[in-house]
Design a protein around this motif. Structure first.
Motif, PDB file in Angstrom:
ATOM      1  N   HIS A   1       0.826  -1.208   0.000  1.00 39.99           N
ATOM      2  CA  HIS A   1       0.000   0.000   0.000  1.00 39.99           C
ATOM      3  C   HIS A   1       0.864   1.263   0.000  1.00 39.99           C
ATOM      4  CE1 HIS A   1      -4.246  -1.331   0.615  1.00 39.99           C
ATOM      5  NE2 HIS A   1      -3.639  -2.455   0.953  1.00 39.99           N
ATOM      6  N   LEU A   2       1.987   1.237   0.724  1.00 44.13           N
ATOM      7  CA  LEU A   2       2.867   2.400   0.743  1.00 44.13           C
ATOM      8  C   LEU A   2       3.449   2.674  -0.637  1.00 44.13           C
ATOM      9  CD1 LEU A   2       4.877   2.079   4.082  1.00 44.13           C
ATOM     10  CD2 LEU A   2       3.550   4.068   3.340  1.00 44.13           C
ATOM     11  N   GLU A   3       3.868   1.614  -1.310  1.00 40.70           N
ATOM     12  CA  GLU A   3       4.441   1.776  -2.648  1.00 40.70           C
ATOM     13  C   GLU A   3       3.401   2.309  -3.630  1.00 40.70           C
ATOM     14  OE1 GLU A   3       7.579  -0.603  -5.419  1.00 40.70           O
ATOM     15  OE2 GLU A   3       6.080  -1.809  -4.364  1.00 40.70           O
ATOM     16  N   LYS A   4       2.177   1.821  -3.478  1.00 41.87           N
ATOM     17  CA  LYS A   4       1.094   2.258  -4.356  1.00 41.87           C
ATOM     18  C   LYS A   4       0.747   3.730  -4.137  1.00 41.87           C
ATOM     19  CE  LYS A   4      -3.794   1.216  -5.340  1.00 41.87           C
ATOM     20  NZ  LYS A   4      -4.941   0.337  -4.937  1.00 41.87           N
ATOM     21  N   SER A   5       0.852   4.184  -2.892  1.00 46.19           N
ATOM     22  CA  SER A   5       0.444   5.548  -2.550  1.00 46.19           C
ATOM     23  C   SER A   5       1.552   6.581  -2.688  1.00 46.19           C
ATOM     24  CB  SER A   5      -0.078   5.591  -1.100  1.00 46.19           C
ATOM     25  OG  SER A   5      -1.156   4.697  -0.924  1.00 46.19           O
ATOM     26  N   ASN A   6       2.820   6.114  -2.788  1.00 44.04           N
ATOM     27  CA  ASN A   6       3.955   7.040  -2.846  1.00 44.04           C
ATOM     28  C   ASN A   6       4.868   6.662  -3.997  1.00 44.04           C
ATOM     29  OD1 ASN A   6       3.896   8.593   0.036  1.00 44.04           O
ATOM     30  ND2 ASN A   6       3.205   6.481   0.270  1.00 44.04           N
ATOM     31  N   ALA A   7       4.778   7.420  -5.076  1.00 44.34           N
ATOM     32  CA  ALA A   7       5.548   7.081  -6.275  1.00 44.34           C
ATOM     33  C   ALA A   7       7.054   7.226  -6.067  1.00 44.34           C
ATOM     34  CB  ALA A   7       5.103   7.970  -7.437  1.00 44.34           C
ATOM     35  N   GLY A   8       7.482   7.993  -5.082  1.00 41.18           N
ATOM     36  CA  GLY A   8       8.908   8.266  -4.912  1.00 41.18           C
ATOM     37  C   GLY A   8       9.647   7.354  -3.963  1.00 41.18           C
ATOM     38  N   ILE A   9       8.979   6.321  -3.412  1.00 40.10           N
ATOM     39  CA  ILE A   9       9.660   5.452  -2.458  1.00 40.10           C
ATOM     40  C   ILE A   9       9.666   4.002  -2.929  1.00 40.10           C
ATOM     41  CG2 ILE A   9       8.972   6.949  -0.546  1.00 40.10           C
ATOM     42  CD1 ILE A   9       7.052   4.726   0.339  1.00 40.10           C
ATOM     43  N   ARG A  10      10.611   3.242  -2.391  1.00 36.23           N
ATOM     44  CA  ARG A  10      10.707   1.812  -2.672  1.00 36.23           C
ATOM     45  C   ARG A  10      10.757   1.068  -1.337  1.00 36.23           C
ATOM     46  NH1 ARG A  10      15.916  -0.132  -5.755  1.00 36.23           N
ATOM     47  NH2 ARG A  10      14.719   0.263  -7.647  1.00 36.23           N
ATOM     48  N   PRO A  11       9.667   0.469  -0.887  1.00 37.49           N
ATOM     49  CA  PRO A  11       9.677  -0.267   0.379  1.00 37.49           C
ATOM     50  C   PRO A  11      10.568  -1.511   0.295  1.00 37.49           C
ATOM     51  CG  PRO A  11       7.429   0.272  -0.293  1.00 37.49           C
ATOM     52  CD  PRO A  11       8.314   0.520  -1.475  1.00 37.49           C
ATOM     53  N   LEU A  12      11.418  -1.684   1.295  1.00 34.56           N
ATOM     54  CA  LEU A  12      12.269  -2.861   1.420  1.00 34.56           C
ATOM     55  C   LEU A  12      11.907  -3.558   2.722  1.00 34.56           C
ATOM     56  CD1 LEU A  12      15.760  -1.322   0.518  1.00 34.56           C
ATOM     57  CD2 LEU A  12      14.108  -2.371  -1.030  1.00 34.56           C
ATOM     58  N   ARG A  13      11.822  -4.875   2.704  1.00 31.49           N
ATOM     59  CA  ARG A  13      11.461  -5.629   3.901  1.00 31.49           C
ATOM     60  C   ARG A  13      12.692  -6.273   4.535  1.00 31.49           C
ATOM     61  NH1 ARG A  13       9.173  -6.609   6.886  1.00 31.49           N
ATOM     62  NH2 ARG A  13       7.730  -8.350   6.822  1.00 31.49           N
ATOM     63  N   SER A  14      12.848  -6.090   5.834  1.00 33.00           N
ATOM     64  CA  SER A  14      13.925  -6.715   6.596  1.00 33.00           C
ATOM     65  C   SER A  14      13.295  -7.568   7.692  1.00 33.00           C
ATOM     66  CB  SER A  14      14.828  -5.642   7.216  1.00 33.00           C
ATOM     67  OG  SER A  14      15.846  -6.225   7.994  1.00 33.00           O
ATOM     68  N   PHE A  15      13.526  -8.876   7.640  1.00 39.03           N
ATOM     69  CA  PHE A  15      12.835  -9.813   8.534  1.00 39.03           C
ATOM     70  C   PHE A  15      13.660 -10.055   9.803  1.00 39.03           C
ATOM     71  CE2 PHE A  15      11.332 -10.469   4.254  1.00 39.03           C
ATOM     72  CZ  PHE A  15       9.968 -10.507   4.410  1.00 39.03           C
ATOM     73  N   VAL A  16      13.658  -9.070  10.685  1.00 36.18           N
ATOM     74  CA  VAL A  16      14.398  -9.170  11.941  1.00 36.18           C
ATOM     75  C   VAL A  16      13.447  -8.979  13.113  1.00 36.18           C
ATOM     76  CG1 VAL A  16      16.571  -8.391  10.932  1.00 36.18           C
ATOM     77  CG2 VAL A  16      14.990  -6.715  11.889  1.00 36.18           C
ATOM     78  N   GLY A  17      13.901  -9.371  14.306  1.00 30.24           N
ATOM     79  CA  GLY A  17      13.075  -9.321  15.498  1.00 30.24           C
ATOM     80  C   GLY A  17      12.882  -7.910  16.041  1.00 30.24           C
TER      81      GLY A  17
END
Length: 316
Positions: A100-116
């Protein structure tokens, strides 16, 4: 080297002997060019070698044969004008939020980090992440997250907003043969546990309950053997390799052949740093969390209490 070879962030971390969060930080700053394949970030071998030479201060040539001076500062253009936003945590809701963030903000690229949870807050303190998720119980106060956030983000301006509430408790074998009912039953002689890694919310929950109930970790067989996610813990119990494990309800429904005993409602919160450059997407984040579209999508997933989603719990 073949052009179809590329590295994951985990590969890069192993090759450079650094943490995955540091790799994400290099990508965020534009020092390590990357691209996305599905949910994974990939780095080409040539770009990795170029980064290593720049880090050593060696003059290199770009892909067009032109000399390129050694650099140590960020190069924003390497990400095609998109600003990477690192989101930490393992819950499925975060993948949906990133979309949803990527869809709503053309200037950002969400990256996922799977940490605790604890490592997530530490990464934010170091400037390596932008949105961190946390579910850390403070046993003395019974409060989730805020005591840890206040101690770790000293001197920072930040916002804490609720994402969801979910049940945490025990995974036990079908039929609950040891009649385990609560935290005090962890003192049962010979009990085998499947544990999470240090810094995870489930590990903190277990350690706090052991402390409050006066139970030594050394009493639990398997305490030092760590799983990296809830599914791993539930699977250990389901296969008979452990008698009990701490985790969330959803994993039990996925694994099967295991029973879940709810013991506590944990608050799953998001933390964001309030900076001028973050303000645009912070506004978008709050709008998403309070939107019917996002609520309906998460509402279709069992086990989530969304009654406080989007509520700002603390703002400094």
């Amino acid at each position: 080297m073949s052009s179809d070879v590329s590295y994951t962030t985990e590969d890069i971390a192993k090759l450079l002997q650094i943490s995955k969060l540091t790799v994400y930080d290099l990508i965020k700053k534009g020092e390590l060019p990357s691209y996305r394949v599905g949910k994974q970030m990939r780095v080409d071998p040539a770009d990795l070698e170029a980064y290593k030479k720049r880090a050593k201060g060696t003059q290199i040539q770009d892909r067009h044969g032109q000399s390129e001076a050694p650099i140590r500062s960020a190069a924003p253009s390497l990400n095609n004008g998109l600003r990477p936003i690192v989101i930490t945590g393992q819950d499925l809701s975060l993948d949906i939020l990133a979309k949803h963030l990527e869809k709503s903000n053309a200037g950002i690229r969400p990256l996922r980090s799977f940490v605790g949870s604890l490592d997530s807050l530490i990464s934010m303190y170091r400037g390596e992440s932008d949105i961190v998720s946390t579910h850390l119980l403070d046993g003395d106060t019974g409060e989730y997250n805020l005591p840890y956030i206040k101690k770790l983000l000293v001197g920072s301006s930040y916002m804490v907003v609720n994402l969801l509430i979910r049940n945490a408790g025990f995974y036990v074998q079908k039929g609950n043969p040891l009649s385990i009912k609560g935290w005090s039953d962890l003192s049962i002689s010979g009990l085998r546990i499947s544990n999470r890694e240090k810094g995870s919310g489930a590990r903190v929950l277990l350690d706090e309950q052991l402390r409050l109930h006066g139970i030594k970790a050394s009493q639990l067989a398997g305490y030092a053997l760590e799983q990296s996610n809830h599914l791993g813990v539930a699977s250990q119990v389901a296969s008979g390799l452990a008698d009990v494990g701490v985790g969330i309800e959803k994993a039990a429904s996925i694994v099967g052949n295991v029973e879940f005993l709810p013991l506590i409602e944990e608050r799953y919160d998001l933390v964001v740093l309030k900076t001028e450059s973050n303000q645009t997407w912070i506004t978008s984040l709050l709008h998403i969390l309070r939107s019917d579209e996002f609520r309906n999508e998460l509402g279709s997933i069992s086990g989530y209490d969304l009654s406080r989603m989007g509520e700002i719990l603390l703002e400094t």
